[in-house]
Design an enzyme around this catalytic site. Structure first.
Site, PDB file in Angstrom:
ATOM      1  N   ARG A  42       2.055  25.048  28.046  1.00  0.00           N
ATOM      2  CA  ARG A  42       0.757  25.108  28.712  1.00  0.00           C
ATOM      3  C   ARG A  42       0.657  23.868  29.583  1.00  0.00           C
ATOM      4  O   ARG A  42       0.431  22.777  29.079  1.00  0.00           O
ATOM      5  CB  ARG A  42      -0.340  25.126  27.648  1.00  0.00           C
ATOM      6  CG  ARG A  42      -1.719  25.423  28.188  1.00  0.00           C
ATOM      7  CD  ARG A  42      -2.768  25.081  27.153  1.00  0.00           C
ATOM      8  NE  ARG A  42      -3.014  23.649  27.118  1.00  0.00           N
ATOM      9  CZ  ARG A  42      -3.235  22.940  26.034  1.00  0.00           C
ATOM     10  NH1 ARG A  42      -3.231  23.503  24.853  1.00  0.00           N
ATOM     11  NH2 ARG A  42      -3.455  21.645  26.116  1.00  0.00           N
TER      12      ARG A  42
ATOM     13  N   HIS B  92      -6.240  23.054  27.639  1.00  0.00           N
ATOM     14  CA  HIS B  92      -6.464  24.221  26.769  1.00  0.00           C
ATOM     15  C   HIS B  92      -7.525  25.125  27.384  1.00  0.00           C
ATOM     16  O   HIS B  92      -7.322  26.310  27.585  1.00  0.00           O
ATOM     17  CB  HIS B  92      -6.889  23.760  25.374  1.00  0.00           C
ATOM     18  CG  HIS B  92      -7.409  24.881  24.537  1.00  0.00           C
ATOM     19  ND1 HIS B  92      -6.595  25.860  24.024  1.00  0.00           N
ATOM     20  CD2 HIS B  92      -8.670  25.205  24.156  1.00  0.00           C
ATOM     21  CE1 HIS B  92      -7.337  26.738  23.350  1.00  0.00           C
ATOM     22  NE2 HIS B  92      -8.585  26.358  23.419  1.00  0.00           N
TER      23      HIS B  92
ATOM     24  N   TYR C 150      -4.063  13.830  23.545  1.00  0.00           N
ATOM     25  CA  TYR C 150      -3.080  14.198  22.527  1.00  0.00           C
ATOM     26  C   TYR C 150      -1.650  14.387  23.028  1.00  0.00           C
ATOM     27  O   TYR C 150      -0.771  14.754  22.263  1.00  0.00           O
ATOM     28  CB  TYR C 150      -3.541  15.446  21.771  1.00  0.00           C
ATOM     29  CG  TYR C 150      -3.868  16.639  22.648  1.00  0.00           C
ATOM     30  CD1 TYR C 150      -2.865  17.469  23.123  1.00  0.00           C
ATOM     31  CD2 TYR C 150      -5.182  16.926  22.999  1.00  0.00           C
ATOM     32  CE1 TYR C 150      -3.155  18.557  23.925  1.00  0.00           C
ATOM     33  CE2 TYR C 150      -5.491  18.007  23.811  1.00  0.00           C
ATOM     34  CZ  TYR C 150      -4.466  18.825  24.267  1.00  0.00           C
ATOM     35  OH  TYR C 150      -4.769  19.902  25.067  1.00  0.00           O
TER      36      TYR C 150
HETATM   37  C1  LIG Z   1     -10.184  32.374  14.529  1.00  0.00           C
HETATM   38  C2  LIG Z   1     -10.345  31.265  15.497  1.00  0.00           C
HETATM   39  N1  LIG Z   1     -10.240  29.998  15.069  1.00  0.00           N
HETATM   40  C3  LIG Z   1     -10.396  28.973  15.915  1.00  0.00           C
HETATM   41  C4  LIG Z   1     -10.659  29.203  17.235  1.00  0.00           C
HETATM   42  C5  LIG Z   1     -10.812  28.048  18.197  1.00  0.00           C
HETATM   43  N2  LIG Z   1      -9.612  28.010  19.037  1.00  0.00           N
HETATM   44  C6  LIG Z   1      -9.605  28.593  20.236  1.00  0.00           C
HETATM   45  S1  LIG Z   1      -8.100  28.576  20.918  1.00  0.00           S
HETATM   46  C7  LIG Z   1      -7.440  27.741  19.615  1.00  0.00           C
HETATM   47  C8  LIG Z   1      -5.987  27.391  19.606  1.00  0.00           C
HETATM   48  C9  LIG Z   1      -5.147  28.582  19.783  1.00  0.00           C
HETATM   49  O1  LIG Z   1      -3.835  28.192  19.946  1.00  0.00           O
HETATM   50  P1  LIG Z   1      -2.700  29.230  20.269  1.00  0.00           P
HETATM   51  O2  LIG Z   1      -2.804  30.391  19.358  1.00  0.00           O
HETATM   52  O3  LIG Z   1      -1.429  28.483  20.272  1.00  0.00           O
HETATM   53  O4  LIG Z   1      -3.037  29.764  21.728  1.00  0.00           O
HETATM   54  P2  LIG Z   1      -3.204  28.935  23.077  1.00  0.00           P
HETATM   55  O5  LIG Z   1      -4.610  28.450  23.114  1.00  0.00           O
HETATM   56  O6  LIG Z   1      -2.223  27.832  23.071  1.00  0.00           O
HETATM   57  O7  LIG Z   1      -2.967  29.918  24.156  1.00  0.00           O
HETATM   58  C10 LIG Z   1      -8.408  27.495  18.660  1.00  0.00           C
HETATM   59  C11 LIG Z   1      -8.165  26.775  17.413  1.00  0.00           C
HETATM   60  C12 LIG Z   1     -10.775  30.540  17.647  1.00  0.00           C
HETATM   61  N3  LIG Z   1     -11.033  30.871  18.918  1.00  0.00           N
HETATM   62  N4  LIG Z   1     -10.603  31.546  16.773  1.00  0.00           N
END
Ligand SMILES: Cc1ncc(C[n+]2csc(CCOP(=O)(O)OP(=O)(O)O)c2C)c(N)n1
Lengths: 322, 361
Positions: B249, B253, B262
């Protein structure tokens, strides 16, 4: 001594002070360590307590369930769920275990866990980042549900929640995280759980609100000529009915305000308790000013959903003119 | 005891060399279209972030750096096959023909942006939860004896959620026609991949679900295309596959995030040298599929498209009728909800400031 803090800063300070006070306290959750939390509620906490602040994998069932084990081992778990809606991913751990452990083991095992989570609307957030589910948690016996509405209470209530031997869902209104800077007592400061606060005295009507709806309610009341008493519930469960009942017996009129959907919302419980203990003092039916029975809309429509001071004012008007 | 190994595929190397055994067979037109979609997605993300910075858009999750993973995989899917995205899949949506203004509508806080058009699910905010829907679609395809499949996107962080394991496991048991496409972009917000799980790869999580797992260079659009085509072919026969695409990425985020907290600039720069669009562009220039002129033409067309689409998005935002929030809760509106809608309309149509605030005793 007091100092001026925002609500989220009061949370951070309390976590810091409680960790100093209780060496068995652990703070953990998604992005709470290096990042200091997505709202910065745990900022730099890991620098101070590197062995007691943990970034977890994205796993809410784990975050809640771990707390049951940590608590059983004698630790004080303080978990963060990044946004309240993601607690559903750990809901079974809350409902099936954390809340009933004391009952089902006849008091031989308790869960002294605090689950902090940002909740509520008004910040133009993404889908599923604005819900209010306090009524759902209040419907679970064995669970405490606490919702501060200002920085000083945030500190006092969080300290009490952390020290409480039972599981507490601690709902932090995102809308208020940075909305105001207010004086917060320094040093040891607790606010007892299950005690509502009369935050403004009045004679003509009572308005009951909590969390993000308290400032909206106060501004509705301040704009009016009538003398309206405002009760900040502070703990949704176990609820302090005595403070509400006492106020309604005095004023004879009441409006209950919440952001959550109307049907099955906590206002219904407040009304029922008023019916139990103050029905014959009522001069008008109790009004509810609430969210609608629709999924919390995306933010282009959220202002239409969320009660604001104008809608609350109209509700107060209706009980006054009934 | 079961033993396993995880295959890693790369068709287009960082040096621009193509491994003919791995590369898919694509004509020049398909290659140009792949390139155009990747560029369109990159520019759409950049414009969206800029709009957000000016206060004209809500929180937005850019997929900058992940264009090869998304476009390569989404183009392998048939038009009527199902795509089940997470919340960072602008590039995949664009590859599926979704116009930019619809993506912007969602980011403008409009449910209109989540209306289903074509065989694409709406975005899914709760991490990993959509993987079960993809397993359900894939199971339905199996029961219907369909020769189609479903692709599901999620991130590295999502693999820590129980839902994702359950989805892969039930897909295996039920012969679901599902490809689980994990974009390992190295971070879940601030949380690096290494503390998400102790397993060496994410692909090997397939082993515990009894399905096939494979890794691909997620910044190599040709490799992604080939691996996804193979996986879909298996899924169409009832053998689900987990693909782990190794990518990065490159941006924040979401627009609420500050990656400098980080991760290091060095790390960002290192991954910058592996940018998927630049790598593909070099290859297309070297093989004369593109030249400076055709690239300029594509870029010009993209800027025009985006200008029009942003106008369309803003125009749509002006049209939002809040009262519609009541309209889609149930197929038939219950009486109490109708009452609430009427109340909302009467209060808001009167303009609010009607009566005074006196007590009427
Ligand atoms: C069930 C849930 N827990 C926490 C969140 C908050 N949150 C949004 S994105 C994220 C990280 C997701 O990481 P990843 O699966 O690696 O996807 P990326 O964002 O890197 O595309 C979190 C913790 C959420 N949206 N849904």
């Amino acid at each position: 001594m007091t100092n001026e803090l925002r609500l989220v800063e009061a949370i951070r300070q309390t976590l810091d002070e409680e960790m100093a006070r209780d060496e068995s306290m652990v703070v953990y959750g998604e992005d709470v360590g290096v990042n200091g939390g997505v709202f910065r509620a745990t900022q730099a906490l890991r620098d101070e307590y590197p062995d007691r602040v943990y970034d977890t994998p994205v796993a809410e069932a784990a975050i809640i369930g771990l707390g049951v084990g940590l608590g059983a081992y004698g630790m004080t778990p303080v978990a963060e769920i990044q946004f309240a809606s993601f607690a559903y991913q750990g809901f079974h751990q809350i409902q099936q275990h954390a809340a009933r452990m004391r009952s089902r083991t006849r008091g031989t095992l308790n869960v002294p866990m605090t689950v902090r989570m940002p909740y509520g609307g008004g910040i133009r957030a993404l889908e599923l980042h604005s819900e209010s589910f306090e009524a759902g948690y209040a419907h679970i016996p064995g669970l405490k549900v606490v919702i501060p509405s200002n920085p000083a209470d945030a500190k006092g209530l969080l300290a009490s929640a952390i020290r409480d031997p039972d599981p507490v869902m601690f709902l932090e209104p995102t809308r208020l995280y940075r909305a105001m800077r207010e004086s917060v007592p320094e040093g040891d400061h607790t606010v007892p759980l299950s005690e509502a606060a009369v935050v403004r005295e009045g004679e003509d009507a009572t308005a009951v609100a909590w969390g993000g709806m308290v400032p909206e309610t106060l501004s509705a009341v301040e704009a009016s000529d009538a003398s309206v008493e405002v009760v900040d519930l502070r703990t949704a469960s176990p609820m302090d009915s005595a403070t509400i009942v006492e106020s309604v017996r005095k004023t004879g009129r009441c409006v209950v305000v919440h952001e959550a959907p109307r049907t099955g919302g906590l206002a219904a419980e407040v009304v029922a308790r008023i019916n139990d203990d103050a029905l014959y003092h009522l001069e008008a039916p109790v009004e509810r000013v609430t969210g609608y029975d629709v999924p919390f809309p995306l933010f282009a429509r959220e202002d239409a959903y969320r009660p604001d001071s104008e809608r609350i004012r109209r509700g107060i008007e209706r009980v006054l003119s009934a | 005891m079961a033993e396993f190994s995880v295959e890693y595929v790369q068709a287009l190397g960082e040096d621009g060399a193509v491994d003919e055994d791995e590369a898919p067979e694509l004509d020049d037109e398909s290659l140009r279209e792949t390139y155009r979609l990747m560029k369109l997605s990159r520019r759409a993300d950049e414009r969206a972030v800029a709009l957000q910075r000016r206060g004209e858009l809500g929180t937005y999750a850019p997929g900058i750096g992940q264009e090869a993973a998304q476009v390569g995989s989404a183009l392998a899917l048939g038009e009527s096959e199902w795509m089940v995205p997470s919340f960072r899949e602008s590039a995949a949506y664009l590859a599926r023909g979704t116009p930019v203004h619809r993506l912007l509508w969602y980011a403008l806080g409009m449910e209109e942006g989540a209306e289903v058009a074509g065989s694409n699910f709406p975005p899914s905010i709760p991490v990993g939860s959509q993987s079960l829907h993809a397993a359900g679609l894939g199971w339905a395809q199996e029961m219907a004896e369909s020769d189609e499949a479903t692709i599901c996107y999620f991130g590295d962080g999502a693999t820590s959620e129980g839902d994702v394991y359950e989805a892969m496991n039930v897909a295996g048991v039920l012969d679901a026609h599902t490809v689980f496409f994990c974009q390992n972009n190295q971070y879940a917000i601030s949380t690096p991949r290494r503390i998400q799980t102790r397993t060496e790869t994410l692909a090997q999580k397939a082993v515990s679900a009894g399905i096939e797992g494979i890794q691909v260079d997620g910044n190599d659009v040709l490799g992604v295309r080939a691996v996804t085509q193979d996986a879909l072919a298996k899924a169409r026969e009832g053998d689900p596959v987990l693909i782990e695409a190794l990518t990065y990425r490159r941006s924040m985020h979401t627009t609420s995030d500050d990656p400098t907290v980080y991760r290091t600039e060095d790390e960002e720069e290192e991954w910058g040298t592996r940018d998927p669009i630049e790598r593909f562009e070099r290859h297309l220039l070297e093989t004369d599929v593109l030249d400076g002129e055709s690239i300029a033409a594509i870029e010009g067309e993209i800027e025009e498209t985006l200008a029009d689409e942003i106008d369309l998005a803003k125009a749509g935002r002006e049209e939002v009728d809040p009262a519609e929030m009541f309209d889609y809760v149930f197929a038939e509106m219950p009486p109490e909800l109708r009452r609430q809608k009427e109340e909302w309309k009467s209060e808001n149509e009167r303009g609010g400031k009607e009566e005074g605030f006196e007590r009427d005793e």
